[in-house]
Design an enzyme around this catalytic site. Sequence first.
Site, PDB file in Angstrom:
ATOM      1  N   VAL A  11       0.708  -1.380  -0.028  1.00 21.93           N
ATOM      2  CA  VAL A  11      -0.039  -0.085   0.051  1.00 21.93           C
ATOM      3  C   VAL A  11       0.843   1.326  -0.259  1.00 21.93           C
ATOM      4  O   VAL A  11       0.646   2.165  -0.715  1.00 21.93           O
ATOM      5  CB  VAL A  11      -0.896  -0.071   1.235  1.00 21.93           C
ATOM      6  CG1 VAL A  11      -1.930   1.409   1.212  1.00 21.93           C
ATOM      7  CG2 VAL A  11      -1.854  -1.264   1.018  1.00 21.93           C
ATOM      8  N   GLU A 155      -3.341  -6.737  -5.559  1.00 23.03           N
ATOM      9  CA  GLU A 155      -1.914  -7.266  -5.795  1.00 23.03           C
ATOM     10  C   GLU A 155      -1.938  -7.740  -7.152  1.00 23.03           C
ATOM     11  O   GLU A 155      -2.907  -8.553  -7.571  1.00 23.03           O
ATOM     12  CB  GLU A 155      -1.464  -8.220  -4.853  1.00 23.03           C
ATOM     13  CG  GLU A 155      -1.207  -7.641  -3.579  1.00 23.03           C
ATOM     14  CD  GLU A 155      -0.801  -8.828  -2.298  1.00 23.03           C
ATOM     15  OE1 GLU A 155      -0.101  -9.590  -2.756  1.00 23.03           O
ATOM     16  OE2 GLU A 155      -1.520  -8.693  -1.212  1.00 23.03           O
ATOM     17  N   CYS A 260      -5.487  -9.504   2.321  1.00 17.86           N
ATOM     18  CA  CYS A 260      -6.473  -8.724   2.668  1.00 17.86           C
ATOM     19  C   CYS A 260      -8.134  -9.567   3.238  1.00 17.86           C
ATOM     20  O   CYS A 260      -8.368  -9.372   4.149  1.00 17.86           O
ATOM     21  CB  CYS A 260      -6.934  -7.915   1.511  1.00 17.86           C
ATOM     22  SG  CYS A 260      -5.796  -6.538   1.143  1.00 17.86           S
ATOM     23  N   ARG A 328       0.974 -15.006   1.774  1.00 25.56           N
ATOM     24  CA  ARG A 328       0.105 -15.068   2.785  1.00 25.56           C
ATOM     25  C   ARG A 328      -1.200 -15.697   2.603  1.00 25.56           C
ATOM     26  O   ARG A 328      -2.025 -15.347   1.635  1.00 25.56           O
ATOM     27  CB  ARG A 328      -0.056 -13.510   3.177  1.00 25.56           C
ATOM     28  CG  ARG A 328       0.961 -12.881   3.837  1.00 25.56           C
ATOM     29  CD  ARG A 328       0.825 -11.292   4.143  1.00 25.56           C
ATOM     30  NE  ARG A 328       0.889 -10.728   2.964  1.00 25.56           N
ATOM     31  CZ  ARG A 328       1.000  -9.287   2.659  1.00 25.56           C
ATOM     32  NH1 ARG A 328       0.792  -8.592   3.905  1.00 25.56           N
ATOM     33  NH2 ARG A 328       1.263  -8.660   1.548  1.00 25.56           N
TER      34      ARG A 328
END
Length: 433
Positions: A11, A155, A260, A328
């Site tokens: 970000v 992303e 997210c 992640r």
Amino acid sequence: MKITVVGTGYVGLVSGTCFSELGNEVICVDKIEEKVNMLKGGDIPIYEPGLKELVQKNQAEGRLSFTTDLEDAVKKSEVVIIAVGTPSSESGAANMSYVYTVAEEVGQAIGSDFKVVVNKSTVPIGTAEEVKRIILEKNNTADVSVCSVPEFLREGSAVSDTFNPDRVIIGTECERARKTLIELHKPLTDQILLTDVRSSEMIKYASNAFLATKISFINEIANICDAYGADVVDVAKGMGLDDRIGPKFLQAGLGYGGSCFPKDTKALIHLAEEKAYEPQLLYAVKDINDRQYQRVIHQLNGIFGEDTKGLKVALLGLAFKPNTDDMRDAPSLKIIEEVTELGMEVVAYDPIAIERTQELIGDKINYAKNVTETLQDADVVILVTEWDEFKQLSPAAIKEQVRRPVVIDGRNVFDPNQMKEAGFIYHGVGRQV
């Protein structure tokens, strides 16, 4: 405009670089000196298409700089953007320690000039008020407005998303700050929604939770399609033609991952529970996603039974999605854990994410240099990430390399009929063969 961006993750680095491309003077701040030196040298610590070139260009033209000196950066800037991580804690709540630490440091650095402080990190409702309280605790004469401008970057397409946003949400009750933030974002879009701060903070969580819901919903439908011999691709196409539904985020697969959706869904659940509300829909969204990867294990058991020890698995893709190296909550990690416990040998290939995977699991699996090496003598091919180079593989090209013609397609990349005609045992997610 003079801007400080605190944090150089996805970000912060993308936002700061893109704001500099628009002609602003941007200072990106990070505590990690090694990372700052890397960025000063024109290298970036993440993989994001088009970003490295923009970083190098705007540094060369003097609009973008990197430093560890937060105090100096804050004093030089009109706008301070907080873009540090808010990872999940064990309870599922957002870990706010990084944000609050920055707030303390901003409070210590801030002078008497008016500053607009922007929370761009994904934060719980009420965070702006807490950040302002912390700043004023450190400097009770500070003239500061703390606002919320959530990011909606994907992303793999974050640069494009920054320059072509669907909307910009500005949450503030301060007219002076509102004018500053409208001026900053007006070159990007006319679709600017002005709200109070708390609504702005909620919009981010609500948006991500809704998209996660669409993914879990279509995966649940896919699993039912498997049971009844329907084809989820046709089902999703038919659903998506309804403009009340739309086609986006109706691609069945192995579930969502990344930085997210998992984190923000859990955080929203925690926020609801803090007010003694049980968000049953969100529980279901999370539970469906948590078990979706197990479809692969179910299919393996259906094909091989208990005779899995020593079988070679060719794993195509590691990152949670294409065009990123982000691991992640990547489904590949759960699949690797399960198949290695079944005694299977894994050889994996990903165009970008091998190094990240090695940092996480080391040499638990073998890593290939290319697709051909991955497929060589495989007993089963499992496609996890839909990179373009995997989409271009023909059944004949796969069959030429493997020991057994078995494909488990976790992203519905291949045509089931073509695979069947080529002699493959083929399983997609909710696909009719």
